[in-house]
Design an enzyme around this catalytic site. Sequence first.
Site, PDB file in Angstrom:
ATOM      1  N   HIS A 109      80.126 -20.954  42.672  1.00 47.55           N
ATOM      2  CA  HIS A 109      81.307 -19.800  42.756  1.00 47.55           C
ATOM      3  C   HIS A 109      80.863 -18.517  42.011  1.00 47.55           C
ATOM      4  O   HIS A 109      81.797 -17.608  42.164  1.00 47.55           O
ATOM      5  CB  HIS A 109      82.470 -20.488  42.166  1.00 47.55           C
ATOM      6  CG  HIS A 109      82.327 -20.762  40.798  1.00 47.55           C
ATOM      7  ND1 HIS A 109      82.298 -22.022  39.935  1.00 47.55           N
ATOM      8  CD2 HIS A 109      83.003 -19.932  39.750  1.00 47.55           C
ATOM      9  CE1 HIS A 109      82.400 -21.832  38.736  1.00 47.55           C
ATOM     10  NE2 HIS A 109      82.800 -20.655  38.438  1.00 47.55           N
ATOM     11  N   ASP A 139      79.148 -27.205  43.588  1.00 46.43           N
ATOM     12  CA  ASP A 139      79.134 -25.875  42.881  1.00 46.43           C
ATOM     13  C   ASP A 139      77.853 -25.693  41.975  1.00 46.43           C
ATOM     14  O   ASP A 139      77.871 -25.201  40.980  1.00 46.43           O
ATOM     15  CB  ASP A 139      80.079 -26.072  41.713  1.00 46.43           C
ATOM     16  CG  ASP A 139      80.805 -24.712  41.514  1.00 46.43           C
ATOM     17  OD1 ASP A 139      80.399 -23.530  42.055  1.00 46.43           O
ATOM     18  OD2 ASP A 139      81.425 -24.471  40.310  1.00 46.43           O
ATOM     19  N   SER A 214      80.868 -19.875  33.276  1.00 44.34           N
ATOM     20  CA  SER A 214      80.426 -20.643  34.461  1.00 44.34           C
ATOM     21  C   SER A 214      78.915 -20.276  34.656  1.00 44.34           C
ATOM     22  O   SER A 214      78.575 -19.283  34.700  1.00 44.34           O
ATOM     23  CB  SER A 214      81.243 -19.846  35.769  1.00 44.34           C
ATOM     24  OG  SER A 214      82.403 -20.336  35.674  1.00 44.34           O
TER      25      SER A 214
END
Length: 455
Positions: A109, A139, A214
Site C-alpha cells: 500500500h 501487503d 508503513s
Amino acid sequence: MKKTLLVLSALTIGISSVITPVTATAALPQSVNNQQVPSLAPMLEQVTPAVVSIAVEGKQVSKQRLPETFRFFFGPDFPEEQIRERPFRGLGSGVIVDADKGYIVTNHHVIGGADKILVQLHDGREVSAELIGSDEMSDIALLKLKDVSDLTEIKLADSDKLRVGDFAVAIGNPFGLGQTVTSGIISALGRSGLNIENFENFIQTDAAINSGNSGGALVNLNGELVGINTAILGPNGGNVGIGFAIPVNMVKNLTEQIIEFGEVKRGILGVQGGELTSELAEAFGYETNHGAFINQVMPDSAAEKAGLKAGDIIVSVNGKQIRTFGELRAKIATLGAGKDVSLGIVRDGKELDVTAKLQEASINKVKADSLHEGLAGAEFANTTSKDNAKGVKVTSLQENSEAARYGLREGDIILGVNRQPIRNLGELRKALDKKPSVLALEVKRDNSILYLIIR
C-alpha cells in the site's frame, strides 16, 4: 463503542499540530554506581542505516457512473462512466534486505499505483527504485535500487521464535519527520480476523507506530528484523499502543517467490474450517483451544492426498505451533505452491504427523490495461498444468477493445514478446516495463502458433 481499524496509507502527510519548544536539561549520566546505563544506541547505530524513507508519486484513477439522464439527452454512445485521474504523493518506509542486489522490502500500500518511487538512504542520498513485484493480499512489495553501492542490509531473525514480552524496536519515517525510533514489547502473536489484509498473521506491538511507519522495520534487541510494520488500531489514526507487523518469515517466503517468479505463487492445502473453541476441543479430545479445526477436506486436494480428514485439528506447521485457523491460512498461502509442508494434527485425541505437497491456488488475474495500452480490454492469468503450456493466458476479453482489434482472443496463451520467452505474469510485466514501441506477441491458439503485432 465501535473500534476503527486504520491501515497505514502512503498518502501525503500534513502536520497541523503545534510543536512546543522545551527548555534544555542536563545530560543523563553515562553510568550509575560505576555501572554502565543500558542503551539501545550501539545496536541502532548498526541497524538504522538499513531503514530507508520512501516517497512516491502517481495517479489515482476513479470511475464515476453517470446518471441515465445524460444518456437520454446525449444518446446511447455517451459513456456510462466518467474516468478521473488525480495525482497523489505519498510517504512511507522500507528495509534493505540485500545490500549487494539493492533489494528493499516495503508494504504494497506504500507503492500501490506509483509511477515514481524515490528512496532516501540514511546518509541522505536519494535514489530511484524500480518495483520488482508486490502482493496486495499480504501487503508486501519488493523494490530494487539502481547502481547504488555502500548499502547496509539488515539481518533476518526467525519470527517463529518470538515470544510475548520480548522487547521490540520500531524504525521508520512517521509523518515525514525523518527516521524515528520507538520501543516497546511484543504484545501478542498470530493476530488475525482484523480485516486489514486477506492473509493475516500479525505480530502485535506497543512500540509507537504512526502514519509513515508503513514498510518500516520491527527489530529485536539483537538488531535483527522480526517484522515489517504495516497497520495500527486507533479511532483517529494515531498511535494508541496497538500496532501490527507482518512476520519476517512470511515476508521472506513472499519475496523469494517474487524474485523467482515475478509474483507470489500462492499455496493451497484444500481445507475449510474455523477457530477451535473450548467446546470443540473438549469434544474431540484435545486439552487446549490452540489450533485450527477442519470441518471439510476438498476432493482431490493436497489435504486429501495427505490423508487429512474432517474433524482433524491442525496444531503445527513445519514444527511451529498454530494458534488459529487464520494463522494456518496465512502460513500455508505464503509458503508457496509445490512446497512440502509437515502438519501436526490431533485426531481422536491422538497426535499424528502428516506431510502435504501444496497445490497452486487460483491465480490472480491481471487487467492488461496497466501493462500496455494496446492490450487494453484483456485480462491475463498464469497458465496452469491443464493448459499444457507455460505462459500467460487471456482469461477474458472485452468486445471491440484494443486487444480484440489487434486480434487477441479469449483462451490465447502468450508464449513470448519480441522473441523473449514469457513463462508467467512477472516476466510479461518485466518485458513490457521496457516500453517497446512494437509488440510482437508469440501466441498459442488451440494447436497453432501465430504472431500478433501490436503498435
